[in-house]
Each structure stands twice: as structure tokens, then as C-alpha cells.
Design a protein around this motif. Structure first.
Motif, mmCIF file in Angstrom:
data_model
loop_
_atom_site.group_PDB
_atom_site.id
_atom_site.type_symbol
_atom_site.label_atom_id
_atom_site.label_comp_id
_atom_site.label_asym_id
_atom_site.label_seq_id
_atom_site.Cartn_x
_atom_site.Cartn_y
_atom_site.Cartn_z
ATOM 1 N N VAL A 121 135.551 -46.848 60.693
ATOM 2 C CA VAL A 121 135.348 -48.264 60.432
ATOM 3 C C VAL A 121 134.574 -48.850 61.610
ATOM 4 C CG1 VAL A 121 136.439 -50.497 60.030
ATOM 5 C CG2 VAL A 121 137.487 -48.411 59.119
ATOM 6 N N TYR A 122 133.493 -49.568 61.303
ATOM 7 C CA TYR A 122 132.681 -50.201 62.345
ATOM 8 C C TYR A 122 132.644 -51.708 62.103
ATOM 9 C CZ TYR A 122 131.118 -45.523 63.575
ATOM 10 O OH TYR A 122 131.087 -44.204 63.964
ATOM 11 N N ARG A 123 132.714 -52.457 63.198
ATOM 12 C CA ARG A 123 132.668 -53.926 63.111
ATOM 13 C C ARG A 123 131.422 -54.435 63.823
ATOM 14 N NH1 ARG A 123 134.236 -57.806 66.618
ATOM 15 N NH2 ARG A 123 135.307 -56.261 67.913
ATOM 16 N N HIS A 124 130.767 -55.427 63.194
ATOM 17 C CA HIS A 124 129.604 -56.053 63.822
ATOM 18 C C HIS A 124 130.088 -57.063 64.854
ATOM 19 C CE1 HIS A 124 125.826 -58.267 64.306
ATOM 20 N NE2 HIS A 124 125.233 -57.202 63.805
ATOM 21 N N VAL A 125 129.613 -56.952 66.097
ATOM 22 C CA VAL A 125 130.168 -57.750 67.183
ATOM 23 C C VAL A 125 129.841 -59.231 67.054
ATOM 24 C CG1 VAL A 125 130.154 -55.810 68.790
ATOM 25 C CG2 VAL A 125 128.140 -57.272 68.631
ATOM 26 N N GLU A 126 128.779 -59.585 66.330
ATOM 27 C CA GLU A 126 128.419 -60.992 66.181
ATOM 28 C C GLU A 126 128.982 -61.601 64.908
ATOM 29 O OE1 GLU A 126 124.189 -61.150 66.365
ATOM 30 O OE2 GLU A 126 124.094 -60.803 68.528
ATOM 31 N N ARG A 127 128.897 -60.873 63.800
ATOM 32 C CA ARG A 127 129.287 -61.439 62.506
ATOM 33 C C ARG A 127 130.716 -61.102 62.103
ATOM 34 N NH1 ARG A 127 124.188 -59.232 61.471
ATOM 35 N NH2 ARG A 127 124.999 -57.642 60.060
ATOM 36 N N GLY A 128 131.305 -60.103 62.747
ATOM 37 C CA GLY A 128 132.698 -59.778 62.477
ATOM 38 C C GLY A 128 132.947 -58.948 61.248
ATOM 39 N N GLU A 129 131.945 -58.675 60.435
ATOM 40 C CA GLU A 129 132.128 -57.896 59.216
ATOM 41 C C GLU A 129 132.341 -56.423 59.542
ATOM 42 O OE1 GLU A 129 127.866 -57.058 57.406
ATOM 43 O OE2 GLU A 129 128.009 -59.089 58.202
ATOM 44 N N VAL A 132 132.287 -48.989 56.571
ATOM 45 C CA VAL A 132 132.699 -47.614 56.817
ATOM 46 C C VAL A 132 131.444 -46.742 56.798
ATOM 47 C CG1 VAL A 132 134.051 -45.662 55.983
ATOM 48 C CG2 VAL A 132 134.968 -47.988 55.812
ATOM 49 N N ARG A 133 131.141 -46.116 57.933
ATOM 50 C CA ARG A 133 129.953 -45.280 58.063
ATOM 51 C C ARG A 133 130.246 -44.119 59.004
ATOM 52 N NH1 ARG A 133 129.039 -48.204 54.440
ATOM 53 N NH2 ARG A 133 127.156 -49.403 53.968
ATOM 54 N N GLY A 293 128.931 -57.926 45.522
ATOM 55 C CA GLY A 293 129.999 -57.837 46.507
ATOM 56 C C GLY A 293 129.953 -56.559 47.314
ATOM 57 N N ARG A 294 130.890 -56.419 48.216
ATOM 58 C CA ARG A 294 130.927 -55.280 49.119
ATOM 59 C C ARG A 294 131.790 -54.143 48.603
ATOM 60 N NH1 ARG A 294 133.491 -56.784 54.643
ATOM 61 N NH2 ARG A 294 133.460 -54.525 54.826
ATOM 62 N N GLY A 295 132.473 -54.369 47.483
ATOM 63 C CA GLY A 295 133.279 -53.288 46.934
ATOM 64 C C GLY A 295 134.531 -53.044 47.742
ATOM 65 N N ARG A 296 134.930 -51.787 47.802
ATOM 66 C CA ARG A 296 136.201 -51.436 48.413
ATOM 67 C C ARG A 296 136.049 -51.119 49.898
ATOM 68 N NH1 ARG A 296 134.858 -48.244 44.625
ATOM 69 N NH2 ARG A 296 134.681 -46.516 46.087
ATOM 70 N N SER A 297 136.772 -51.829 50.726
ATOM 71 C CA SER A 297 136.959 -51.456 52.134
ATOM 72 C C SER A 297 135.659 -51.269 52.904
ATOM 73 C CB SER A 297 137.788 -50.154 52.226
ATOM 74 O OG SER A 297 138.981 -50.272 51.479
ATOM 75 N N GLY A 298 134.591 -51.903 52.489
ATOM 76 C CA GLY A 298 133.340 -51.784 53.231
ATOM 77 C C GLY A 298 132.664 -50.440 53.103
ATOM 78 N N THR A 299 133.027 -49.661 52.072
ATOM 79 C CA THR A 299 132.436 -48.329 51.936
ATOM 80 C C THR A 299 131.141 -48.334 51.141
ATOM 81 O OG1 THR A 299 133.762 -47.911 49.945
ATOM 82 C CG2 THR A 299 134.688 -47.203 52.055
ATOM 83 N N ASP A 300 130.832 -49.422 50.456
ATOM 84 C CA ASP A 300 129.680 -49.429 49.557
ATOM 85 C C ASP A 300 128.412 -49.901 50.246
ATOM 86 O OD1 ASP A 300 131.370 -48.553 47.608
ATOM 87 O OD2 ASP A 300 131.695 -50.525 46.721
ATOM 88 N N ASP A 301 127.286 -49.551 49.641
ATOM 89 C CA ASP A 301 125.982 -49.967 50.147
ATOM 90 C C ASP A 301 125.461 -51.104 49.269
ATOM 91 O OD1 ASP A 301 122.870 -49.839 50.028
ATOM 92 O OD2 ASP A 301 123.381 -48.747 51.866
ATOM 93 N N TRP A 302 125.135 -52.237 49.895
ATOM 94 C CA TRP A 302 124.738 -53.432 49.159
ATOM 95 C C TRP A 302 123.500 -53.184 48.307
ATOM 96 C CZ3 TRP A 302 128.007 -57.581 49.992
ATOM 97 C CH2 TRP A 302 128.809 -57.531 51.137
ATOM 98 N N PHE A 303 122.425 -52.726 48.946
ATOM 99 C CA PHE A 303 121.157 -52.585 48.240
ATOM 100 C C PHE A 303 121.247 -51.552 47.117
ATOM 101 C CE2 PHE A 303 119.472 -54.141 52.408
ATOM 102 C CZ PHE A 303 118.989 -55.354 51.928
ATOM 103 N N ILE A 304 121.828 -50.403 47.413
ATOM 104 C CA ILE A 304 121.904 -49.349 46.407
ATOM 105 C C ILE A 304 122.748 -49.791 45.218
ATOM 106 C CG2 ILE A 304 122.770 -47.025 45.960
ATOM 107 C CD1 ILE A 304 121.910 -46.247 48.752
#
Length: 575
Positions: A121-129, A132-133, A293-304
Motif C-alpha cells: 500500500v502506497y500513500r501520496h504525501v500531498e493528496r493522502g490517497e 496498491v502497487r 471510481g477507484r474500486g476495491r482497496s486502491g488496487t484498480d487502475d483508473w484509466f484502464i
């Protein structure tokens, strides 16, 4: 196993939070290389190049699928690999036109084993989102010749809207949109220069759409894409259209994708601004807003995820606007190629895709890359050669580049054929300035530009004002008319378009109304015949990365592209 792609460090602005919770699953996309490597792109240029016998003879979904189909051996090898890891055929499906295998609901434990990866799990330091990568993954060496990429894996692409921090303003006059030389509010649009604020009546005058009314409402559609689960409000749209367009029946369809939301009582500012200006320009053309949306637990890719949905539809809007992007450096080259290839399919199907160039000039901050070197930061998907990229302008008579207008050169994509001469002319003028800070052989961004500053819009019942090239990508027509003949363009105004997606939708409306195919992929036409309809911008620059940025000059430049379009002149260039 051999490394397919890896980073030598976690991408900028992302920090690891450790392993995902037990039981987390992921949908993996295995993008397969086509049997004929350049067949799709060759066909795209054939149907997009004015003068070619196949110009605007767009392909069917079946024809596109045939062009991107993988080799039979590719499918055999990949399926054998999946069977070896005990992956049930019932969890594998073909998607994205037939060259992608989708592995649905795979556990991260199984994905780590399959790819030699370590998902965290990775968090963006500015946006907080959070997403999973993995910072690296591998494939059997024999598959490297057959698989373009696997996603989501190493691409830390999390799109965000391209607009500046909103500034609240009280409601003002409907017509007094600009200041005269004396500083008094103006009630007519004449020889003033500094834009005080922008609303649809001003845009209609400025971009020469006053004399045109859409008529192909049963066929022509304008799509607006929202990521991050964003969505607009019908009440805010009503307030906006009632005040500025005297239209109380404007509406839109909402399509939710992968957990996208729609609660009209809690809208998002970016979505509100986009749909309001899209409606203002193209009303009564039908509109679709895609809330992804982002789907489950941040595992999905928005563009794809969005591209998978749209490419599977039987009817796709002829014009689509996207206001979201990310730094290109956060996407692996293979991932960017894969997503860009799907945009090429939309173009081949007859869809015009317009995207924002970004709102951070040539890059935010110091722009130091992973090797410790300063490098300008173009944004993706703007760097894809098969979309039309819109930069930002401000003021008028003449317009000048907005200081935040994104621009530059791709690190992943070579300069496309339609850009060669235009970009070479700019590079010759630039000389050795910024040598080593950008890829001089890369695809140049943007293609065109439009007003991007001080847009009035409604949010939660209040009128606000904002700036950004997302507005330039989405824009009130006259009341509907029963005249279905050739549009009258007798109004003599010097005008340039602000919301380019709206302008293109009007052009497609005219083509469809006269029994012709829509424009589809725009760039070969824009850099050729369509260039005569563009107003060159020669003032301003886009500072960033600790530099003054590129300058707008005569001809194409990586600030405002070829310039801003005039609807009337563009319509003339269709013949």
C-alpha cells in the motif's frame, strides 16, 4: 523469470505503508502484443488524414479487434503459464478489443507469486490517497516477446483534475464579463483586453458559435469523463444554465463505472464546472458524465478501467473530454504505450478525445528525477500521440499563454508524423536553451489552446470562479431551430474557442446532420488543413522546474500548440 519493469526507488511523492490487509484481491490486465505491430496505427492515420481515400471511413469494433489480435502462439504460451500457476480459466476473460487477458479477483498472494512481485500500500504525501502497487515485477523470459505489460503493477498513475485552487466570488452581472480601459464593467464585447471573468455569453461571442445551433440531437453525444469518483449536480447545472443560457431543461446522463458515485446533494467542483460548460456550449446535444471510481482497496487502475468500459460499448460519444492527468514519469513506458493504444482504438472508431495539458507549466517543484537530474515533467495521457491536447490562454485581442499552461515533450513517445515540421521549426528557434532538460525527439504538447482562466460556475448553489486547462477541454448556443439546412455563419466576429470539446462536438453535429461521418482523431487534420482555422498565440510562457519555461512564438510551441481555434473557420476547413 526475468524483470519486466522495476523502479530503483519508490516514485516521487509516494511512501509505502506496508503490506495490504489479508484477503485483498486485484484485477490484473495482461496486455498482449498484436500479431501485426503497426496495423492499428497505420489504419488510424488512414482514416484521419484528409486527402486519403479512407478519410473518415472509421472502423468497426470487429475491424479494430482484428488489427490488435495477438498471435495464436502468444495465447498458447500465456495460458500455459497461467495454468502452471493454477489459475482457473473461469477467472480469465478477454477484454479491450481482444488483446488483453483480464484475471479477475486474484489474491495478492497469488499475484505476487505469479509476477515475482511485492505489492504494498502506497500513500501520496500531498493528496493522502492510497493505492496498491509494486515497485517491480517479472515474467518468464519467453513471455517478454509476447506481453507488452501487466497492470496494475509499477505505474503510480493516480489521476487528478487539472485545475487551480478555487477562489470564491460573489455573483455578478451576467453580461459584464470584462473590464473596459477605464476599469468600468463592460456591457458589450468590443475592444477590451483583460478578462475579468468568463461566462457562456462571453465564450459564445469569443469563439464564434453564436450563429450555430445543434440539430443532430438524436445521434451526436458529448461525453465528459470524471475520475476519483467525481460527479456533478443537476441543481447546480439548472442554476448555471438558467442564468447564462435561459435554458431550464438541460440535463445529462450519469454512468457509474467501477464504484463511481452519484449523490447529487454532494457534488464535486471539477465535475460541476466541466458539465456546466460542456452543456453551455453544446446544448441541447445529449451529454454523458462518466463517474469512474477507484474500486476495491486502491488496487484498480483508473484509466484502464474506464477504457475497458468505453471500448466495450456499442455506441460511444463522438466527442470525449478528459480533465485528469498525472506526471508521465510515474508511468512505465510499456504501461503508457498500452493506455495510448486504447486511445488510438477510440480514434479509429471515430471518437475525438480531448485532454488537458496540465496546470503546472513545464513542471512543479525542482523536477529532479530518480537519477538526481533536472528534467521537465510532461503529463500523461497528454503525451499520447493519439489524443488532442489543450493548453491554456488568457486575455484576448490578443490572447496570451496562461502561465500555468502545461507543455513540453514526451519521454515515452516519439514525435508523431503530423508534428514533425511544426515541432522542428520550434526547436530550431529554441536552439540550445534547456538542452538536456527535455526529450527533443519526443511528442510535443499541447496541440491547441483555449481560454482557461476565471470561469464562473455553480457549486452547491453558490456561484464561484476558477481557472485551469480542464475548463479549456470541456463550453450556449442559440435556442433550437427547425432549420436543418447548412448552418448560417453570417455573423462577422473574430473569435476563438474556449471549450474545445464543445467546439468539436458542434463540428461533429454539423457533419452528422449533413449525412457525414464524425471527425474522429483530430490531429492530422489540425496540423494540416485545419491549421488555417487556428489563431496563433505568440505571447506568454509556462514557467516551472526553476526555469522561465518555454515561450509562445510564431507557429507551434509547447505552451499553446498551434493556437486557438475559430468554430466558423474550422467549419469552413471541413470542405
Amino acid at each position: 523469470m526475468h524483470i519486466k519493469h522495476s523502479w530503483n526507488a519508490v516514485p516521487n511523492n509516494w511512501v509505502s505503508l506496508g503490506r495490504p490487509p489479508s484477503g485483498t484481491t486485484i484485477d490484473l490486465y495482461i496486455a498482449l502484443k498484436p500479431h501485426r505491430e503497426n496495423a492499428l496505427i497505420n489504419a488510424l492515420y488512414e482514416v484521419s488524414e484528409p486527402g486519403h481515400p479512407r478519410y473518415r471511413a472509421h472502423l468497426t469494433k470487429e475491424q479494430v479487434a482484428g488489427l490488435v489480435a495477438p498471435r495464436p502462439q502468444t495465447l498458447e504460451l500465456v495460458n500455459s503459464w497461467l495454468e502452471h500457476h493454477g489459475i482457473s480459466s473461469s477467472s480469465v476473460s478477454m477484454t479491450h478489443g481482444g488483446n488483453t487477458l483480464k484475471l479477475k479477483g486474484m489474491s495478492l498472494t497469488q499475484a505476487n507469486t505469479l509476477l515475482g512481485a511485492s505489492y504494498q500500500v502506497y500513500r501520496h504525501v500531498e493528496r493522502g490517497e492510497t493505492i496498491v502497487r509494486t515497485v517491480g515485477y517479472s515474467l518468464p523470459r519467453a513471455l517478454h516477446w509476447h506481453v507488452l505489460t501487466v497492470a496494475p503493477t509499477t505505474s503510480f498513475v493516480s489521476p487528478r483534475a487539472q485545475w487551480q485552487t478555487p477562489r470564491n466570488h460573489s455573483s455578478g452581472e451576467t453580461v459584464g464579463l470584462v473590464k473596459s480601459a477605464s476599469g468600468e464593467p463592460a456591457t458589450m464585447f468590443s475592444s477590451r483586453e483583460e478578462v475579468d471573468y468568463v461566462t457562456p455569453p462571453f465564450l459564445r461571442w469569443l469563439y464564434d458559435t453564436v450563429a450555430y445551433t445543434p440539430n443532430a440531437m438524436g445521434e451526436n453525444v458529448l461525453g465528459v469523463v470524471g475520475f476519483l469518483g467525481d460527479y456533478p449536480s443537476p441543481a447546480d447545472l439548472w442554476a448555471f444554465m438558467h442564468k447564462y443560457c435561459e435554458a431550464d431543461d438541460a440535463t445529462y446522463e450519469v454512468v457509474t463505472i467501477n464504484g463511481g458515485g452519484y449523490d447529487p446533494t454532494h457534488p464535486h467542483e471539477e465535475a460541476n464546472m466541466d458539465i456546466q460548460y460542456a452543456e453551455a456550449m453544446a446544448y441541447p446535444t445529449p451529454h454523458i458524465f462518466y463517474s469512474t471510481g477507484r474500486g476495491r482497496s486502491g488496487t484498480d487502475d483508473w484509466f484502464i478501467t474506464w477504457l475497458e468500459y468505453i471500448l466495450d460499448q456499442g455506441n460511444i460519444p463522438q466527442t470525449i473530454s478528459i480533465s485528469y492527468s498525472n506526471e508521465e514519469r510515474n508511468a512505465s513506458r510499456e504501461y503508457a504505450l498500452y493506455v495510448c493504444d486504447m486511445f488510438a482504438r477510440l480514434g479509429a472508431l471515430g471518437v475525438s478525445v480531448l485532454v488537458s495539458s496540465g496546470n503546472e507549466g513545464i513542471g512543479k517543484g525542482s523536477c529532479v528525477n530518480r537519477d538526481g537530474m533536472v528534467r521537465f515533467l510532461p503529463r500523461f495521457p497528454a503525451t499520447c500521440p493519439y489524443v488532442t491536447v489543450v493548453g491554456g490562454t488568457t486575455e484576448y485581442q490578443p490572447e496570451v499563454a496562461a502561465v500555468f499552461s502545461g507543455g513540453g515533450f514526451s519521454e515515452h513517445f516519439e514525435r508523431p508524423p503530423y508534428q514533425r515540421q511544426a515541432v522542428l521549426t520550434f526547436l530550431e528557434d529554441l536552439g540550445n536553451l534547456y538542452q538536456g532538460l527535455y526529450n527533443a525527439s519526443g511528442r510535443g504538447v499541447p496541440d491547441i489552446a483555449a481560454q482557461a482562466v476565471k470561469f464562473r460556475f455553480f457549486h452547491n448553489g453558490q456561484e464561484k470562479m476558477d481557472s485551469g486547462t480542464s475548463a479549456a477541454t470541456p463550453v450556449c448556443p442559440s435556442p433550437p431551430t427547425s432549420d436543418l439546412g447548412r448552418p448560417s455563419l453570417s455573423v462577422q466576429l473574430t473569435a476563438n474557442p474556449q471549450v474545445v470539446a464543445g467546439i468539436i462536438s458542434l463540428l461533429n453535429d454539423w457533419l452528422i446532420m449533413t449525412g457525414q461521418d464524425p471527425l474522429g482523431f483530430l490531429n492530422p487534420w489540425l496540423y494540416g488543413r485545419g491549421r488555417a482555422a487556428l489563431n496563433d498565440i505568440t505571447e506568454g510562457s509556462n514557467p516551472g522546474c526553476g526555469t522561465d519555461g518555454f515561450s509562445a512564438i510564431v507557429g507551434w510551441d509547447p505552451v499553446t500548440g498551434l493556437g486557438t481555434p475559430s468554430f466558423r473557420k474550422m467549419l469552413e476547413q471541413l470542405f
